[in-house]
Design a protein around this motif. Structure first.
Motif, PDB file in Angstrom:
ATOM      1  N   UNK A  46       0.845  -1.184  -0.088  1.00 17.27           N
ATOM      2  CA  UNK A  46       0.172  -0.126   0.177  1.00 17.27           C
ATOM      3  C   UNK A  46       0.764   1.194   0.116  1.00 17.27           C
ATOM      4  N   UNK A  47       0.390   2.228  -0.693  1.00 17.65           N
ATOM      5  CA  UNK A  47       1.096   3.559  -0.602  1.00 17.65           C
ATOM      6  C   UNK A  47       0.646   4.383   0.447  1.00 17.65           C
ATOM      7  N   UNK A  70      -5.809   1.340   6.268  1.00 21.01           N
ATOM      8  CA  UNK A  70      -4.634   0.974   5.470  1.00 21.01           C
ATOM      9  C   UNK A  70      -4.900   0.047   4.460  1.00 21.01           C
ATOM     10  N   UNK A  71      -5.848  -0.804   4.674  1.00 22.15           N
ATOM     11  CA  UNK A  71      -6.403  -1.653   3.384  1.00 22.15           C
ATOM     12  C   UNK A  71      -7.102  -0.925   2.417  1.00 22.15           C
ATOM     13  N   UNK A  72      -7.740   0.281   2.578  1.00 20.86           N
ATOM     14  CA  UNK A  72      -8.335   1.072   1.765  1.00 20.86           C
ATOM     15  C   UNK A  72      -7.575   1.813   0.975  1.00 20.86           C
ATOM     16  N   UNK A  73      -6.254   2.091   1.380  1.00 22.66           N
ATOM     17  CA  UNK A  73      -5.296   2.909   0.768  1.00 22.66           C
ATOM     18  C   UNK A  73      -4.839   2.509  -0.597  1.00 22.66           C
ATOM     19  N   UNK A  74      -4.422   3.284  -1.674  1.00 24.00           N
ATOM     20  CA  UNK A  74      -3.939   2.727  -3.118  1.00 24.00           C
ATOM     21  C   UNK A  74      -2.857   1.709  -3.025  1.00 24.00           C
ATOM     22  N   UNK A  75      -3.092   0.736  -3.978  1.00 28.02           N
ATOM     23  CA  UNK A  75      -2.091  -0.274  -4.190  1.00 28.02           C
ATOM     24  C   UNK A  75      -0.809   0.115  -4.765  1.00 28.02           C
ATOM     25  N   UNK A  76       0.166  -0.214  -4.358  1.00 33.31           N
ATOM     26  CA  UNK A  76       1.528   0.090  -5.089  1.00 33.31           C
ATOM     27  C   UNK A  76       1.787  -0.385  -6.259  1.00 33.31           C
TER      28      UNK A  76
END
Length: 208
Positions: A46-47, A70-76
């Motif tokens: 996650x970014x 955290x799980x809702x943040x943008x995937x790196x």
């Protein structure tokens, strides 16, 4: 404040994973994001904005967000699928098809790439540090001013040219940064002559 790579990361409600990359603006040497690899399957990276960091040592980074946030943040890492069809698609994967076997109508090949914000760079642990006269070591961590979020020093800890515990290089002596290497303005002798900067770490590290 240390910004370590490959360190444990903890959210407000418990452990959540490990740090894998630091995202920096190569123009002003400011840390903008931290990449956190989740500790649970499917281990998504996650970014995370650097503003989410509340505390950081050389072994632990604490975030103000919860694990759900955290799980809702943008995937790196972004995955896209390239497809091909026709009788030759099987050759793309090194497979040879002979009669009487058939061929799949379409082959989907996954392609992954890092979602680094425009104009910024992802620096990973182990990236080479190169003096004007050759390689001197690898990136281990950065020292960051918590007030400005700007990098003050690049720290080499292990596997570097001189064998001592820490070599701290002022960010002003960084010429430029690429994805897999940090290039310095100094030669090897000048780096060896730099003053030692003590870095406070947990007691268990000092006895390692």
């Amino acid at each position: 404040m240390d910004i370590p790579i490959n360190a444990e990361v903890s959210c407000a409600d418990g452990p959540c994973g490990r740090s894998t990359y630091i995202i920096i603006n190569p123009v002003n040497q400011q840390v903008t994001h931290l990449v956190v690899k989740e500790g649970d399957f499917p281990f998504v990276e996650r970014l995370v904005p650097i503003s989410s960091v509340t505390e950081s040592t050389s072994t632990l980074i604490r975030l103000r967000c919860t694990r759900a946030e955290l799980a809702s943040m943008e995937s790196f890492i972004e995955t896209e699928y390239l497809t091909g069809d026709g009788p030759y698609a099987g050759y793309a994967t090194g497979q040879y098809w002979l009669m009487p076997y058939g061929l799949p109508e379409m082959v989907a090949v996954p392609l992954q790439h890092e979602r680094v914000p425009p104009g910024e760079l992802a620096v990973h642990r182990g990236a080479s540090v190169v003096a004007t006269d050759g390689r001197v070591g690898r990136v281990d961590e950065f020292l960051v001013d918590p007030k400005t979020e700007h990098i003050t020093h690049l720290v080499l800890r292990e596997g570097h040219l001189w064998g001592q515990k820490d070599v701290s290089i002022p960010v002003s002596q960084i010429d430029h940064i690429e994805e897999d290497a940090v290039y310095l303005k100094l030669d090897k002798q000048s780096i060896q002559d730099l003053p030692h900067i003590p870095i406070k770490r947990p007691m268990r590290e000092s006895t390692a």
